[in-house]
Motif scaffolding. Structure first.
Motif, PDB file in Angstrom:
ATOM      1  N   ALA A  76      59.265  25.552 -38.999  1.00 15.30           N
ATOM      2  CA  ALA A  76      60.583  25.197 -39.518  1.00 15.30           C
ATOM      3  C   ALA A  76      61.706  25.892 -38.752  1.00 15.30           C
ATOM      4  O   ALA A  76      62.796  25.338 -38.587  1.00 15.30           O
ATOM      5  CB  ALA A  76      60.678  25.533 -41.005  1.00 15.30           C
ATOM      6  N   GLY A  80      64.748  23.891 -37.040  1.00 12.90           N
ATOM      7  CA  GLY A  80      66.134  24.222 -37.334  1.00 12.90           C
ATOM      8  C   GLY A  80      66.940  24.484 -36.077  1.00 12.90           C
ATOM      9  O   GLY A  80      68.111  24.100 -35.985  1.00 12.90           O
ATOM     10  N   LEU A  99      54.016  19.100 -37.751  1.00  9.33           N
ATOM     11  CA  LEU A  99      55.389  19.368 -38.190  1.00  9.33           C
ATOM     12  C   LEU A  99      55.905  18.239 -39.070  1.00  9.33           C
ATOM     13  O   LEU A  99      56.723  18.461 -39.975  1.00  9.33           O
ATOM     14  CB  LEU A  99      56.307  19.526 -36.976  1.00  9.33           C
ATOM     15  N   LEU A 109      60.895  21.825 -47.342  1.00  6.42           N
ATOM     16  CA  LEU A 109      61.900  21.781 -46.287  1.00  6.42           C
ATOM     17  C   LEU A 109      63.192  21.167 -46.805  1.00  6.42           C
ATOM     18  O   LEU A 109      63.180  20.372 -47.749  1.00  6.42           O
ATOM     19  CB  LEU A 109      61.384  20.957 -45.108  1.00  6.42           C
ATOM     20  N   TRP A 111      64.937  19.237 -44.917  1.00 11.00           N
ATOM     21  CA  TRP A 111      65.156  18.028 -44.130  1.00 11.00           C
ATOM     22  C   TRP A 111      64.050  17.012 -44.418  1.00 11.00           C
ATOM     23  O   TRP A 111      62.957  17.370 -44.828  1.00 11.00           O
ATOM     24  CB  TRP A 111      65.119  18.313 -42.626  1.00 11.00           C
ATOM     25  N   MET A 113      61.715  15.087 -42.367  1.00  6.31           N
ATOM     26  CA  MET A 113      61.287  15.165 -40.984  1.00  6.31           C
ATOM     27  C   MET A 113      61.168  13.796 -40.318  1.00  6.31           C
ATOM     28  O   MET A 113      61.317  13.672 -39.103  1.00  6.31           O
ATOM     29  CB  MET A 113      59.953  15.919 -40.898  1.00  6.31           C
TER      30      MET A 113
END
Length: 326
Positions: A76, A80, A99, A109, A111, A113
């Motif tokens: 992560a 970032g 990931l 997370l 976000w 992904m």
């Protein structure tokens, strides 16, 4: 209606300009060094692959390609770093497919992904290998499974991180073979392998890149690989499919990633240069030496489809044991 009608010639000129602009951008890009943010520590699998391709990629792009290791937080931190950088294609990410396909199941997370990163090229690929201490039960997978059936819950297996494919493959083997291997999660391959070599945990599902040197040195032994075909580095080790467990077919791959909003021409230039690098026989040979095979030339769309399939697969298995993200 416009008071100034546009002629057919003007339309053609405008159209040709629209086509020429991206072409001109691709020819002049990059205008400064390209940074490869690596989702892993120095000496790790992602770092080895990034450094292997960085020099030939620099020659192709005509600018220095700098490797910048940003380990931690299951990748992560590196993601970032990519998302905070200028979105002009000069900052890229080197990291494993997990990931996107695994980490969102493991870590909460901030976000999505699937929306924040885009695979440009598959750099390297390889299956996982079930390894064990030399004294671990069975000379092959059939004998190991027989021992595990006769001794339910008495055999442990390590993973390099809970929730990853290294964990999930053990769960799938339990389901497919009707056995009860007990999972022991670690933070990375290095400490897990150390305990396998010390016979504190007899088994582990690990990446070939980190296990290969120990296998060659006789410090651990191999039962089977998860790749659809036998690994070139371990031609005598069968696949799980050959051993009767096609459910454990799985490939991990190292990707070169961008943000989707980076200039399309830059993304295409990077992809074309990377594929050219990966077609070099010397690069492919050095890739094998690291424990990987050179990546396939799959399109971004093909990689995205596989990522979604793997994401759903991992999620389904983890849900079956009520796994909760941290």
């Amino acid at each position: 209606m416009s008071a100034f009608p546009i002629s057919r010639r003007q339309l053609l000129v405008a159209a040709s300009g629209a086509v020429a602009a991206p072409l001109a951008f691709a020819q002049t890009w990059p205008t400064r060094p390209v940074r490869l943010v690596v989702a892993g520590p120095a000496g790790g699998s992602a770092d080895l692959v990034a450094r292997l391709v960085s020099e030939p990629l620099s020659k192709e792009l005509g600018q220095p390609v700098i490797v910048d290791n940003r380990p931690g937080a299951a990748g992560a931190i590196a993601v970032g770093e990519l998302l905070q950088a200028q979105r002009d294609g000069h900052t890229l990410l080197v990291g494993v497919n997990s990931l996107v396909s695994e980490i969102p199941h493991i870590v909460k997370l901030r976000w999505d992904m699937f929306k924040e990163v885009r695979p440009l090229a598959e750099l390297a690929r390889g299956g996982l290998v079930l390894v064990g201490h030399p004294s671990a039960p069975g000379k092959d997978l059939k004998e190991l499974v027989a021992y595990a059936k006769a001794n339910p819950g008495k055999l442990n297996y390590a993973s390099y991180s809970p929730g990853t494919l290294s964990h999930v493959l053990g769960l799938q083997l339990n389901q497919a073979a009707g056995i009860q291997l007990v999972h022991v999660g670690y933070k990375g391959s290095t400490p897990a392998l150390a305990d396998v070599m010390g016979n504190h945990v007899p088994l582990m599902f690990d990446g070939l890149a980190t296990s290969l040197p120990l296998l060659k040195g006789g410090k651990i032994k191999a039962y089977a690989v998860s790749s659809p075909q036998r690994a070139p580095q371990l031609p005598d080790v069968p696949t799980f499919r050959e051993a009767g467990y096609p459910q454990l077919d799985a490939l991990g791959w190292m990707g070169l990633w961008s943000t989707p909003d980076a200039p399309a021409a830059a993304q295409q230039r990077v992809r074309e240069a990377t594929l050219k690098v990966l077609s070099d026989a010397g690069v492919r040979t050095r890739m094998l030496d690291t424990g990987f095979e050179a990546g396939s030339p799959r399109t971004t769309e093909e990689m995205a489809k596989v990522l979604k399939t793997d994401y759903d697969r991992v999620g389904g298995v983890l849900q079956s044991i009520n796994f909760k993200p941290e």
